[in-house]
Design a protein around this motif. Structure first.
Motif, PDB file in Angstrom:
ATOM      1  N   ASN A 162       0.818  -1.216   0.000  1.00  0.00           N
ATOM      2  CA  ASN A 162       0.000   0.000   0.000  1.00  0.00           C
ATOM      3  C   ASN A 162       0.848   1.261   0.000  1.00  0.00           C
ATOM      4  N   ARG A 163       1.887   1.287   0.835  1.00  0.00           N
ATOM      5  CA  ARG A 163       2.700   2.489   0.927  1.00  0.00           C
ATOM      6  C   ARG A 163       3.524   2.704  -0.333  1.00  0.00           C
ATOM      7  N   GLY A 164       3.874   1.637  -1.002  1.00  0.00           N
ATOM      8  CA  GLY A 164       4.692   1.796  -2.191  1.00  0.00           C
ATOM      9  C   GLY A 164       3.923   2.310  -3.387  1.00  0.00           C
ATOM     10  N   LEU A 165       2.595   2.215  -3.390  1.00  0.00           N
ATOM     11  CA  LEU A 165       1.836   2.528  -4.590  1.00  0.00           C
ATOM     12  C   LEU A 165       0.858   3.685  -4.459  1.00  0.00           C
ATOM     13  N   TRP A 166       0.286   3.896  -3.295  1.00  0.00           N
ATOM     14  CA  TRP A 166      -0.676   4.985  -3.209  1.00  0.00           C
ATOM     15  C   TRP A 166      -0.821   5.501  -1.784  1.00  0.00           C
ATOM     16  N   ARG A 167      -1.436   6.662  -1.657  1.00  0.00           N
ATOM     17  CA  ARG A 167      -1.714   7.246  -0.356  1.00  0.00           C
ATOM     18  C   ARG A 167      -3.215   7.436  -0.229  1.00  0.00           C
ATOM     19  N   LEU A 168      -3.742   7.187   0.945  1.00  0.00           N
ATOM     20  CA  LEU A 168      -5.174   7.361   1.167  1.00  0.00           C
ATOM     21  C   LEU A 168      -5.590   8.804   0.916  1.00  0.00           C
ATOM     22  N   ASP A 169      -6.795   8.971   0.431  1.00  0.00           N
ATOM     23  CA  ASP A 169      -7.335  10.313   0.232  1.00  0.00           C
ATOM     24  C   ASP A 169      -7.415  11.039   1.574  1.00  0.00           C
ATOM     25  N   ASP A 170      -7.152  12.358   1.568  1.00  0.00           N
ATOM     26  CA  ASP A 170      -7.122  13.133   2.805  1.00  0.00           C
ATOM     27  C   ASP A 170      -8.433  13.027   3.583  1.00  0.00           C
ATOM     28  N   SER A 171      -9.556  13.002   2.879  1.00  0.00           N
ATOM     29  CA  SER A 171     -10.854  12.960   3.556  1.00  0.00           C
ATOM     30  C   SER A 171     -11.015  11.686   4.384  1.00  0.00           C
ATOM     31  N   ILE A 172     -10.442  10.578   3.907  1.00  0.00           N
ATOM     32  CA  ILE A 172     -10.519   9.316   4.635  1.00  0.00           C
ATOM     33  C   ILE A 172      -9.683   9.393   5.914  1.00  0.00           C
ATOM     34  N   ILE A 173      -8.488  10.004   5.802  1.00  0.00           N
ATOM     35  CA  ILE A 173      -7.609  10.131   6.960  1.00  0.00           C
ATOM     36  C   ILE A 173      -8.219  11.062   8.005  1.00  0.00           C
ATOM     37  N   ILE A 174      -8.777  12.197   7.548  1.00  0.00           N
ATOM     38  CA  ILE A 174      -9.383  13.157   8.469  1.00  0.00           C
ATOM     39  C   ILE A 174     -10.573  12.536   9.199  1.00  0.00           C
ATOM     40  N   ALA A 175     -11.310  11.681   8.497  1.00  0.00           N
ATOM     41  CA  ALA A 175     -12.436  10.992   9.136  1.00  0.00           C
ATOM     42  C   ALA A 175     -11.951  10.114  10.291  1.00  0.00           C
ATOM     43  N   LYS A 176     -10.753   9.553  10.151  1.00  0.00           N
ATOM     44  CA  LYS A 176     -10.180   8.741  11.237  1.00  0.00           C
ATOM     45  C   LYS A 176      -9.815   9.611  12.430  1.00  0.00           C
ATOM     46  N   PHE A 177      -9.380  10.865  12.161  1.00  0.00           N
ATOM     47  CA  PHE A 177      -9.077  11.772  13.266  1.00  0.00           C
ATOM     48  C   PHE A 177     -10.339  12.031  14.095  1.00  0.00           C
ATOM     49  N   PHE A 178     -11.439  12.353  13.405  1.00  0.00           N
ATOM     50  CA  PHE A 178     -12.699  12.633  14.095  1.00  0.00           C
ATOM     51  C   PHE A 178     -13.257  11.387  14.788  1.00  0.00           C
ATOM     52  N   ALA A 179     -12.966  10.220  14.197  1.00  0.00           N
ATOM     53  CA  ALA A 179     -13.474   8.971  14.781  1.00  0.00           C
ATOM     54  C   ALA A 179     -12.885   8.702  16.163  1.00  0.00           C
ATOM     55  N   SER A 180     -11.753   9.339  16.482  1.00  0.00           N
ATOM     56  CA  SER A 180     -11.142   9.157  17.803  1.00  0.00           C
ATOM     57  C   SER A 180     -11.989   9.790  18.900  1.00  0.00           C
ATOM     58  N   GLY A 181     -12.898  10.741  18.503  1.00  0.00           N
ATOM     59  CA  GLY A 181     -13.759  11.406  19.464  1.00  0.00           C
ATOM     60  C   GLY A 181     -13.086  12.502  20.267  1.00  0.00           C
ATOM     61  N   ALA A 182     -11.842  12.853  19.902  1.00  0.00           N
ATOM     62  CA  ALA A 182     -11.089  13.836  20.685  1.00  0.00           C
ATOM     63  C   ALA A 182     -11.211  15.259  20.138  1.00  0.00           C
ATOM     64  N   PHE A 183     -11.699  15.405  18.895  1.00  0.00           N
ATOM     65  CA  PHE A 183     -11.666  16.711  18.249  1.00  0.00           C
ATOM     66  C   PHE A 183     -13.068  17.316  18.077  1.00  0.00           C
ATOM     67  N   HIS A 184     -13.155  18.630  18.244  1.00  0.00           N
ATOM     68  CA  HIS A 184     -14.406  19.367  18.011  1.00  0.00           C
ATOM     69  C   HIS A 184     -14.779  19.232  16.537  1.00  0.00           C
ATOM     70  N   GLU A 185     -16.051  19.179  16.242  1.00  0.00           N
ATOM     71  CA  GLU A 185     -16.507  18.952  14.863  1.00  0.00           C
ATOM     72  C   GLU A 185     -16.080  20.054  13.895  1.00  0.00           C
ATOM     73  N   ASP A 186     -15.726  21.238  14.415  1.00  0.00           N
ATOM     74  CA  ASP A 186     -15.292  22.334  13.552  1.00  0.00           C
ATOM     75  C   ASP A 186     -13.770  22.442  13.440  1.00  0.00           C
ATOM     76  N   THR A 187     -13.066  21.477  13.971  1.00  0.00           N
ATOM     77  CA  THR A 187     -11.604  21.476  13.849  1.00  0.00           C
ATOM     78  C   THR A 187     -11.209  21.332  12.384  1.00  0.00           C
ATOM     79  N   ARG A 188     -10.228  22.111  11.968  1.00  0.00           N
ATOM     80  CA  ARG A 188      -9.780  22.081  10.567  1.00  0.00           C
ATOM     81  C   ARG A 188      -8.413  21.410  10.483  1.00  0.00           C
ATOM     82  N   PHE A 189      -8.291  20.478   9.515  1.00  0.00           N
ATOM     83  CA  PHE A 189      -7.038  19.758   9.288  1.00  0.00           C
ATOM     84  C   PHE A 189      -6.538  20.035   7.874  1.00  0.00           C
ATOM     85  N   SER A 190      -5.239  20.231   7.724  1.00  0.00           N
ATOM     86  CA  SER A 190      -4.644  20.404   6.398  1.00  0.00           C
ATOM     87  C   SER A 190      -3.185  19.968   6.453  1.00  0.00           C
TER      88      SER A 190
END
Length: 306
Positions: free
Chosen positions: A133-161
């Protein structure tokens, strides 16, 4: 080679190792020919399961002087057998060695319908899906950011970039609660570690880790952390190598800790392992001969060994 019987002949060690006899002398040491019934089950890798060892190795506690043991070093042929088995499992193709074979850290050429990539041999064998997986592609940013919110630690209006800092990619985190901007890496954010005032994210420890392949030093990893006991545990999940802690240094404030890491990055040759080999912090890997230099850098910046 002629095998001579003695008092150890026929004795069984570790339930699967049988002594066939001794074959040669080297100084005062007598070398024995042994047969492992477990290794013999894989003739493509280990033939009839015959190995050579000493009496000291036979009686050593928690040690197996055959391919079952962690200290066993595979040959080029054996590595290629393991690589081809993993390649078949992933439906990819092994092309060959990039710069020839030296050990498990040697790079290999792999190919599939999505393209080519060059992981280290041991990384591909032990964690083929990650290297793939690492040698060929990177996950879309939206998928990764969804994992951040899934932790339950961040306010829904937190911005990631994404943001490049010190020649590395970090996530820029804009917190709507404390109005502070912080920078962190994906694995920390997915665990819910907040890099703003809300999380009291204060890194005051530097660490040094030895990276080994069957007890053979491969590289060292330096870095900073806010805990003294979890950092190596998380890194061990992202590498096929064995890890050994060489120490931890504490600073009076975060700025000294960050400055020490930055000095290491700017003055040492870093990134000697690839992301496929060391997923969590590969850019902070360097050669093992830099151990003393890093310790001096830590202590010159105010670090005290704990």
């Amino acid at each position: 080679m002629e095998v001579t019987e003695d008092y150890l002949t026929g004795q069984v060690f570790r339930d699967s190792i049988t002594v066939l006899g001794w074959t040669r002398m080297k100084g005062p040491k007598r070398f024995y020919e042994i047969k492992c019934s477990e290794c013999a089950k894989d003739p493509e890798m280990y033939g009839k399961g015959i190995f050579e060892t000493t009496k000291d190795a036979l009686v050593r506690q928690n040690y197996k002087p055959c391919a079952c043991g962690r200290a066993y070093r595979h040959s080029k042929h054996q590595y290629e057998v393991l690589i081809k088995r993993k390649a078949k499992e992933l439906d990819v193709e092994f092309i060959g060695w990039v710069d020839g074979f030296k050990n498990g850290a040697s790079k290999i050429n792999m190919s599939c319908e999505k393209g080519n990539w060059t992981p280290r041999a041991s990384m591909f064998i032990h964690k083929g899906h990650i290297a793939f997986n690492r040698g060929l592609w990177r996950l879309d940013d939206s998928i990764i950011i969804a994992k951040f919110f899934a932790s339950g630690a961040f306010h829904e209006d937190t911005r990631f970039s994404r943001h490049r800092l010190y020649d590395k990619w970090y996530w820029k985190v804009e917190c709507p609660v404390c109005n502070e901007v912080g920078y962190s890496q994906s694995q920390h954010l997915q665990r819910g570690s907040r890099c703003c005032e809300c999380g009291n994210y204060k890194q005051r420890f530097s660490y040094l880790t030895l990276i080994k392949d069957n007890e053979l030093p491969v590289a060292i990893k330096f870095g900073i952390t806010r805990t003294t006991d979890m950092r190596m545990k998380y890194q061990a999940r992202e590498t096929p190598y064995d890890l050994e802690s060489l120490g931890m240094w504490e600073y009076s404030d975060k700025s000294q800790c960050v400055a020490a890491e930055r000095y290491c990055m700017q003055n040492l040759e870093c990134g000697v392992l690839s992301r496929e080999e060391y997923g969590d912090g590969y850019t902070e890997t360097t050669y093992a001969y830099n151990i003393d230099s890093i310790i001096k850098i830590y202590e010159d910046h105010g670090g005290i060994r704990v």
